[in-house]
Design a protein around this motif. Structure first.
Motif, PDB file in Angstrom:
ATOM      1  N   ILE A 109      -4.088 -52.007  47.410  1.00  0.00           N
ATOM      2  CA  ILE A 109      -3.184 -51.610  48.057  1.00  0.00           C
ATOM      3  C   ILE A 109      -2.231 -51.970  48.598  1.00  0.00           C
ATOM      4  O   ILE A 109      -0.908 -52.073  48.261  1.00  0.00           O
ATOM      5  CB  ILE A 109      -3.509 -49.535  47.666  1.00  0.00           C
ATOM      6  CG1 ILE A 109      -4.191 -49.469  46.612  1.00  0.00           C
ATOM      7  CG2 ILE A 109      -2.395 -48.431  47.773  1.00  0.00           C
ATOM      8  CD1 ILE A 109      -5.192 -47.903  46.688  1.00  0.00           C
TER       9      ILE A 109
ATOM     10  N   MET B 258      -3.908 -45.673  39.963  1.00  0.00           N
ATOM     11  CA  MET B 258      -5.122 -45.645  41.274  1.00  0.00           C
ATOM     12  C   MET B 258      -6.336 -44.806  40.624  1.00  0.00           C
ATOM     13  O   MET B 258      -7.658 -45.704  40.794  1.00  0.00           O
ATOM     14  CB  MET B 258      -5.018 -44.173  41.758  1.00  0.00           C
ATOM     15  CG  MET B 258      -6.490 -43.823  43.375  1.00  0.00           C
ATOM     16  SD  MET B 258      -6.320 -44.766  44.369  1.00  0.00           S
ATOM     17  CE  MET B 258      -5.054 -44.730  45.189  1.00  0.00           C
TER      18      MET B 258
ATOM     19  N   ALA C  77      -0.213 -46.166  45.786  1.00  0.00           N
ATOM     20  CA  ALA C  77      -0.880 -47.042  44.281  1.00  0.00           C
ATOM     21  C   ALA C  77      -0.008 -46.463  43.497  1.00  0.00           C
ATOM     22  O   ALA C  77       0.414 -46.985  42.121  1.00  0.00           O
ATOM     23  CB  ALA C  77      -1.987 -46.561  44.113  1.00  0.00           C
ATOM     24  N   ASN C  78       0.164 -45.358  43.316  1.00  0.00           N
ATOM     25  CA  ASN C  78       1.476 -44.481  41.209  1.00  0.00           C
ATOM     26  C   ASN C  78       2.131 -44.635  41.721  1.00  0.00           C
ATOM     27  O   ASN C  78       3.023 -44.842  40.228  1.00  0.00           O
ATOM     28  CB  ASN C  78       0.480 -42.934  41.681  1.00  0.00           C
ATOM     29  CG  ASN C  78      -1.107 -42.739  41.106  1.00  0.00           C
ATOM     30  OD1 ASN C  78      -1.084 -43.516  41.642  1.00  0.00           O
ATOM     31  ND2 ASN C  78      -1.494 -41.897  41.812  1.00  0.00           N
TER      32      ASN C  78
ATOM     33  N   LYS D 132      -1.746 -43.078  50.306  1.00  0.00           N
ATOM     34  CA  LYS D 132      -2.471 -44.260  49.454  1.00  0.00           C
ATOM     35  C   LYS D 132      -1.947 -43.854  47.780  1.00  0.00           C
ATOM     36  O   LYS D 132      -1.846 -44.895  47.417  1.00  0.00           O
ATOM     37  CB  LYS D 132      -4.299 -43.872  49.708  1.00  0.00           C
ATOM     38  CG  LYS D 132      -4.964 -45.031  48.925  1.00  0.00           C
ATOM     39  CD  LYS D 132      -6.078 -44.447  49.543  1.00  0.00           C
ATOM     40  CE  LYS D 132      -7.659 -44.743  47.844  1.00  0.00           C
ATOM     41  NZ  LYS D 132      -8.064 -43.956  48.250  1.00  0.00           N
ATOM     42  N   ALA D 133      -2.628 -42.955  47.402  1.00  0.00           N
ATOM     43  CA  ALA D 133      -1.195 -42.245  46.487  1.00  0.00           C
ATOM     44  C   ALA D 133      -0.199 -42.804  45.984  1.00  0.00           C
ATOM     45  O   ALA D 133       0.097 -42.884  44.568  1.00  0.00           O
ATOM     46  CB  ALA D 133      -1.686 -40.231  45.683  1.00  0.00           C
TER      47      ALA D 133
END
Lengths: 387, 41
Positions: free
Chosen positions: B34, B6, A126-127, A122-123
């Motif tokens: 996302i 995030m 997203a990042n 997830k990170a």
């Protein structure tokens, strides 16, 4: 017959097949996407973005003219208005003729980054991936917050736009039999992260890292689906299988097959969902490996190439067979040849049930299939396919 | 970029919760955004 009774009778054809029963006749379920807009002379872009009456009417003309039992897709699967918020970087665009892929954006990361993805998908998405894909995100936090909120509003509106149409088709007696799409994690890596050259290299050079990344992507995909609270019913969860037939069978067995098997165990066997796999290309070299799939009547395999009779026989008890109507038949056959082809196909594949008749590919453009051949194929199949 | 993306998503999530959305639903919505950014758009 009322529209409600018509809808129920159509769904029953599928529920019978998926319960190991012989239906009244072979269900007729072609995969037809943007072909319908060309056939109805409706702009794809207008149907997707401007007026959902156009989306409804294009498919209505299709199923009014061609006697199918269900729709497979509503075609409008990319939220384009949401995409516009993020500026350059999106993979798809839409015009009057259809959905186009802009350039090649499949390679969004290097193979050396797979372990970082595996630590926290997830990170990482997203990042790392999102800002890399959309340069516009290089702005203040406040602007990105506003951007996300606008996008959420567009996402909600897109869902309502499509949802109204699906309900109108249902009220008109026509079921849309696919209600969600879940990707095998290896296909996510191919389509959106590493592209063909990248994943081919990963399979050879870093299979352990690739498998570990796929494990976390699998969990993410499943969590996304479970978030929706979608109940198990007669509708299908769809998965297009892209990468397998480009893999050597021994690589497929080691890297792809475990997720395919786990997905069937988790969703068809344990939770009772109907699953639909679009088995692209030729699966003949992989059929022996597929014998290790669980025995269940809850999985459909739409097969494109190979010895169809042999595939159906070999996969009996593990997959219901879908397909039989080829691109060649739709493009080049005379009407007599279409009928002869259906007789042979049904004589080979219909006995004993476990068969859904449809195209072995998705029709996108009008030259993917002559309308008169489609009309003849399904009109004739509706009679010839009676048990 | 002067922040992690995030962080912006977390601000939106907190705002959704303040507006009355259940925490689990807000988290699910952020996961979906996302996913769409990476794998749909």
């Amino acid at each position: 017959m009322s529209k409600k009774a018509l809808y129920d009778s159509r769904v029953k054809l599928f529920s019978d097949v998926m319960s190991n029963k012989i239906p009244e006749r072979v269900p007729l379920w072609p995969f037809v996407e943007t072909w319908v807009f060309h056939y109805a002379n409706i702009s794809v872009k207008d149907a997707f973005l401007k007026d959902n009456n156009l989306l409804f009417n294009a498919y209505k003309k299709f199923y009014d003219d061609i006697p199918v039992d269900a729709l497979a897709s509503f075609s409008n699967t990319v939220p384009f208005k949401m995409s516009e918020n993020f500026g350059e970087g999106g993979i798809y665009t839409v015009n009057d003729q259809g959905v186009q892929i802009i350039g090649s954006h499949g390679k969004m990361m290097d193979g050396e980054e797979l372990p970082e993805l595996a630590k926290d998908v997830k990170a990482f998405f997203a990042n790392v991936i999102a800002p890399r894909k959309f340069p516009k995100l290089d702005q203040s936090l406040e602007k990105n917050v506003d951007l996300i909120k606008r996008s959420l509003a567009d996402l909600k509106a897109w869902g309502e736009y499509n949802g109204e149409v699906v309900q109108r088709w249902a009220n008109d007696g026509m079921p849309l039999m696919i209600k969600a799409t879940n990707y095998n994690p290896m296909d996510v890596v191919l389509d959106y992260l590493r592209d063909f050259v990248g994943i081919s290299s990963d399979i050879r050079r870093r299979p352990t890292d690739l498998f570990a990344a796929c494990e976390v992507i699998y969990d993410y995909v499943i969590e996304l689906f479970l978030d929706m609270g979608t109940p198990a019913d007669n509708k299908f969860l769809f998965s297009p299988l892209h990468v397998p037939t480009f893999m050597r069978p021994k690589d497929f067995e080691k890297l792809y097959f475990p997720f395919m098997k786990k997905y069937i165990e988790d969703f068809a066997v344990t939770r009772g969902y109907n699953l639909h796999f679009f088995m692209e290309n030729d699966w003949m070299p992989y059929l022996d490996i597929l014998q290790d799939l669980p025995e269940t009547s809850k999985v459909v395999g739409l097969f494109e190439l190979g010895d169809l009779k042999a595939i159906k026989e070999k996969m009996k008890g593990r997959m219901v067979f879908q397909g039989g109507l080829s691109a060649n038949a739709l493009k080049y056959y005379t009407l007599d040849q279409v009928r002869d082809n259906i007789k042979k196909t049904f004589d080979d594949l219909a006995p004993g049930g476990g068969f859904i008749y449809g195209t072995d590919f998705s029709l996108m453009n009008l030259n993917d299939g002559k309308p008169e051949n489609l009309i003849e194929a399904f009109t004739f199949a509706k009679e010839y396919g009676k048990y | 970029m002067d922040h992690k993306f995030m962080d912006a998503l977390d601000v939106v999530k907190e705002d959704l919760i303040k507006e009355g959305m259940a925490t689990a639903q807000a988290e699910a919505l952020i996961r979906k955004v996302i996913w769409i950014l990476v794998c749909r758009l």
